[in-house]
Motif scaffolding. Structure first.
Motif, PDB file in Angstrom:
ATOM      1  N   PRO A  84       0.872  -1.218  -0.056  1.00  0.00           N
ATOM      2  CA  PRO A  84       0.012   0.021   0.098  1.00  0.00           C
ATOM      3  C   PRO A  84       0.906   1.210  -0.089  1.00  0.00           C
ATOM      4  CG  PRO A  84      -0.812  -1.618   1.687  1.00  0.00           C
ATOM      5  CD  PRO A  84       0.507  -2.109   1.131  1.00  0.00           C
ATOM      6  N   GLU A  85       2.128   1.082   0.406  1.00  0.00           N
ATOM      7  CA  GLU A  85       3.017   2.427   0.307  1.00  0.00           C
ATOM      8  C   GLU A  85       3.156   2.958  -0.956  1.00  0.00           C
ATOM      9  OE1 GLU A  85       5.822  -1.156   1.318  1.00  0.00           O
ATOM     10  OE2 GLU A  85       3.715  -0.622   1.539  1.00  0.00           O
ATOM     11  N   HIS A  86       2.956   2.060  -2.054  1.00  0.00           N
ATOM     12  CA  HIS A  86       2.928   2.479  -3.405  1.00  0.00           C
ATOM     13  C   HIS A  86       1.449   2.606  -4.212  1.00  0.00           C
ATOM     14  CE1 HIS A  86       7.279   1.632  -3.486  1.00  0.00           C
ATOM     15  NE2 HIS A  86       6.904   0.176  -2.914  1.00  0.00           N
ATOM     16  N   ALA A  87       0.599   2.799  -3.475  1.00  0.00           N
ATOM     17  CA  ALA A  87      -0.710   3.042  -3.839  1.00  0.00           C
ATOM     18  C   ALA A  87      -0.951   3.967  -4.677  1.00  0.00           C
ATOM     19  CB  ALA A  87      -1.742   2.966  -2.605  1.00  0.00           C
ATOM     20  N   LEU A  88      -1.658   4.153  -5.568  1.00  0.00           N
ATOM     21  CA  LEU A  88      -1.919   5.210  -6.525  1.00  0.00           C
ATOM     22  C   LEU A  88      -2.998   5.877  -6.332  1.00  0.00           C
ATOM     23  CD1 LEU A  88      -1.470   3.227 -10.037  1.00  0.00           C
ATOM     24  CD2 LEU A  88       0.117   4.899  -9.108  1.00  0.00           C
ATOM     25  N   LEU A  89      -3.065   7.120  -5.351  1.00  0.00           N
ATOM     26  CA  LEU A  89      -3.856   7.648  -4.482  1.00  0.00           C
ATOM     27  C   LEU A  89      -3.937   9.098  -5.211  1.00  0.00           C
ATOM     28  CD1 LEU A  89      -3.068   6.788  -1.066  1.00  0.00           C
ATOM     29  CD2 LEU A  89      -4.964   6.005  -2.380  1.00  0.00           C
ATOM     30  N   ARG A  90      -5.163   9.725  -5.713  1.00  0.00           N
ATOM     31  CA  ARG A  90      -5.400  10.731  -6.238  1.00  0.00           C
ATOM     32  C   ARG A  90      -4.945  11.970  -5.343  1.00  0.00           C
ATOM     33  NH1 ARG A  90     -10.000   8.083  -7.543  1.00  0.00           N
ATOM     34  NH2 ARG A  90     -11.092   9.340  -6.083  1.00  0.00           N
ATOM     35  N   GLU A  91      -4.704  13.134  -5.645  1.00  0.00           N
ATOM     36  CA  GLU A  91      -4.103  14.234  -4.937  1.00  0.00           C
ATOM     37  C   GLU A  91      -5.052  14.659  -3.894  1.00  0.00           C
ATOM     38  OE1 GLU A  91      -1.457  16.995  -3.705  1.00  0.00           O
ATOM     39  OE2 GLU A  91      -1.136  15.415  -5.013  1.00  0.00           O
ATOM     40  N   GLU A  92      -6.427  14.396  -4.310  1.00  0.00           N
ATOM     41  CA  GLU A  92      -7.554  14.856  -3.111  1.00  0.00           C
ATOM     42  C   GLU A  92      -7.484  14.075  -1.993  1.00  0.00           C
ATOM     43  OE1 GLU A  92     -11.578  12.954  -4.107  1.00  0.00           O
ATOM     44  OE2 GLU A  92     -10.574  12.717  -6.166  1.00  0.00           O
ATOM     45  N   PHE A  93      -6.745  12.902  -2.205  1.00  0.00           N
ATOM     46  CA  PHE A  93      -6.828  12.110  -0.942  1.00  0.00           C
ATOM     47  C   PHE A  93      -5.631  12.650   0.145  1.00  0.00           C
ATOM     48  CE2 PHE A  93      -9.276   9.144  -3.626  1.00  0.00           C
ATOM     49  CZ  PHE A  93      -9.910   8.689  -2.560  1.00  0.00           C
ATOM     50  N   TYR A  94      -4.518  13.146  -0.319  1.00  0.00           N
ATOM     51  CA  TYR A  94      -3.673  13.799   0.466  1.00  0.00           C
ATOM     52  C   TYR A  94      -4.161  14.959   0.897  1.00  0.00           C
ATOM     53  CZ  TYR A  94      -0.310  10.381  -1.959  1.00  0.00           C
ATOM     54  OH  TYR A  94       0.133   9.353  -2.039  1.00  0.00           O
ATOM     55  N   LEU A  95      -4.849  15.651   0.201  1.00  0.00           N
ATOM     56  CA  LEU A  95      -5.478  17.034   0.689  1.00  0.00           C
ATOM     57  C   LEU A  95      -6.533  16.692   1.850  1.00  0.00           C
ATOM     58  CD1 LEU A  95      -5.816  18.966  -2.472  1.00  0.00           C
ATOM     59  CD2 LEU A  95      -4.035  19.310  -0.935  1.00  0.00           C
ATOM     60  N   ALA A  96      -7.551  15.797   1.648  1.00  0.00           N
ATOM     61  CA  ALA A  96      -8.378  15.454   2.535  1.00  0.00           C
ATOM     62  C   ALA A  96      -7.714  14.869   3.925  1.00  0.00           C
ATOM     63  CB  ALA A  96      -9.209  14.311   1.825  1.00  0.00           C
ATOM     64  N   LYS A  97      -6.594  14.053   3.896  1.00  0.00           N
ATOM     65  CA  LYS A  97      -5.816  13.551   5.049  1.00  0.00           C
ATOM     66  C   LYS A  97      -5.322  14.779   6.089  1.00  0.00           C
ATOM     67  CE  LYS A  97      -2.884   9.908   6.757  1.00  0.00           C
ATOM     68  NZ  LYS A  97      -2.303   8.681   6.410  1.00  0.00           N
ATOM     69  N   GLU A  98      -4.840  16.013   5.165  1.00  0.00           N
ATOM     70  CA  GLU A  98      -4.570  17.079   5.974  1.00  0.00           C
ATOM     71  C   GLU A  98      -5.349  17.767   6.507  1.00  0.00           C
ATOM     72  OE1 GLU A  98      -2.446  19.406   3.238  1.00  0.00           O
ATOM     73  OE2 GLU A  98      -0.851  18.306   2.615  1.00  0.00           O
ATOM     74  N   LYS A  99      -6.676  17.834   6.070  1.00  0.00           N
ATOM     75  CA  LYS A  99      -7.851  18.565   6.437  1.00  0.00           C
ATOM     76  C   LYS A  99      -8.790  17.765   7.781  1.00  0.00           C
ATOM     77  CE  LYS A  99      -8.014  21.528   2.450  1.00  0.00           C
ATOM     78  NZ  LYS A  99      -8.973  21.872   1.296  1.00  0.00           N
TER      79      LYS A  99
END
Length: 346
Positions: free
Chosen positions: A165-180
């Motif tokens: 999972p550390e190589h999972a293809l995640l859209r940018e929106e997921f990184y932003l959502a995790k921050e918020k």
């Protein structure tokens, strides 16, 4: 670099392969690379999303193949040799191609050996580890207890393996959502239902029935329920009507899945690519395997305590779902699962 991506979507295949390839394509675009998708015109496809996201799309024609195809070959609707020949023609028209990305359970070394002379690099995305590949890079983003052993003797010795999972293809929106996102307190305030773009086995209706039963029993008071379906779901209208009757929120083909997951305390879903989006946001989930390729993943994820696994779609009842949801009214179970998911990406 010039990147070519060979991937399909359909009522049979679903949308997960296409969606993760769109994520990969966006990363290449941010690096200044040029990306073209090759998709076959299959029933229920969502290839239009490629152009909606600003990428070039070459559509292969629907098949007139009279050969009897079995297993995952049905996904291509043509033989591997024919599909590879179609792709080679496109490469010859395009000119220099630096990397070809393949995301299809129907493709193996037979296809790859035909295309290899026409590109610098072959990049395979796989989940199954059930066939040989002639590739330079292989990505399997799934959690397996034996991930380091699965591709032995299935790829060339020099192949670079990207596993877990550390190589999972995640859209940018997921990184932003995790921050918020706000920390979850383990209590049930919002439940999200999503079983993939097509949901060919109709798990969504099953989940709605279960949640409706719990609501009528007064067990989910003050709990908001959101139901999401994909544009290729053939039962959209009946699901929409059911949600209206039960006062559940209904959404179709959303572009804010990360936001919805971040707001949820529990998700009811399938064991496909959405698994790693849920885990990245530490979202507890009750999971049904809706395809054979999900059985092993779900078993291992359940053993690791990162999902609550109900089993195969044809064996899961609305009463199984009810019982599982009841377990998540216990905040300790939810919090424990969140901690285990967060460790996957630490």
């Amino acid at each position: 670099m010039y990147i070519l991506i060979r991937v399909d979507s359909s009522t049979l295949i679903g949308s997960g392969h296409l969606m993760r390839c769109l994520t990969l394509a966006e990363r290449h675009r941010q690096n200044g690379d040029e990306v073209t998708f090759i998709c076959r015109d299959l029933a229920g496809n969502l290839s239009g999303l490629v152009q909606d996201n600003g990428f070039k799309l070459v559509v292969l024609p629907r098949s007139n193949c009279d050969k009897i195809l079995t297993g995952y070959e049905k996904w291509l609707t043509v033989s591997q040799e024919q599909d590879a020949a179609d792709v080679v023609k496109i490469i010859q028209q395009l000119g220099k191609v630096n990397r070809v990305v393949i995301d299809s359970y129907a493709i193996d070394e037979k296809w790859e050996k035909i295309v290899r002379p026409y590109t610098d690099e072959l990049f395979v995305i796989d989940d199954l580890a059930n066939r040989k590949h002639d590739c330079d890079i292989l990505l399997d983003q799934n959690f397996y207890l034996n991930k380091e052993e699965r591709y032995k003797e299935l790829v060339p010795e020099q192949c670079k393996l990207l596993l877990g999972p550390e190589h999972a293809l995640l859209r940018e929106e997921f990184y932003l959502a995790k921050e918020k996102m706000k920390p979850r307190d383990g209590k049930l305030h919002n439940i999200l239902v999503f079983y993939g773009g097509a949901d060919a086995t109709n798990e969504t209706s099953k989940a709605i029935e279960a949640l409706s039963l719990l609501k009528s029993n007064g067990e989910l008071q003050n709990v908001n329920i959101t139901v999401v379906v994909g544009g290729s779901n053939l039962r959209n209208e009946s699901i929409s009507n059911h949600c209206l009757k039960e006062d559940f929120k209904y959404l179709c083909q959303v572009n804010n899945m990360a936001e919805l997951m971040a707001e949820a305390d529990l998700m009811l879903g399938a064991g496909g690519t959405t698994t790693w989006e849920r885990c990245f946001l530490s979202l507890p989930a009750i999971v049904t395997a809706v395809a054979e390729n999900q059985f092993h993943i779900c078993d291992d994820c359940a053993t690791a305590g990162i999902i609550h696994y109900l089993g195969q779609w044809n064996k899961v009842t609305i009463y199984d779902i009810c019982e599982a949801v009841r377990k998540f009214t216990n905040s300790e179970m939810s919090i424990s699962m969140q901690k285990k998911m967060s460790q996957l990406f630490s």
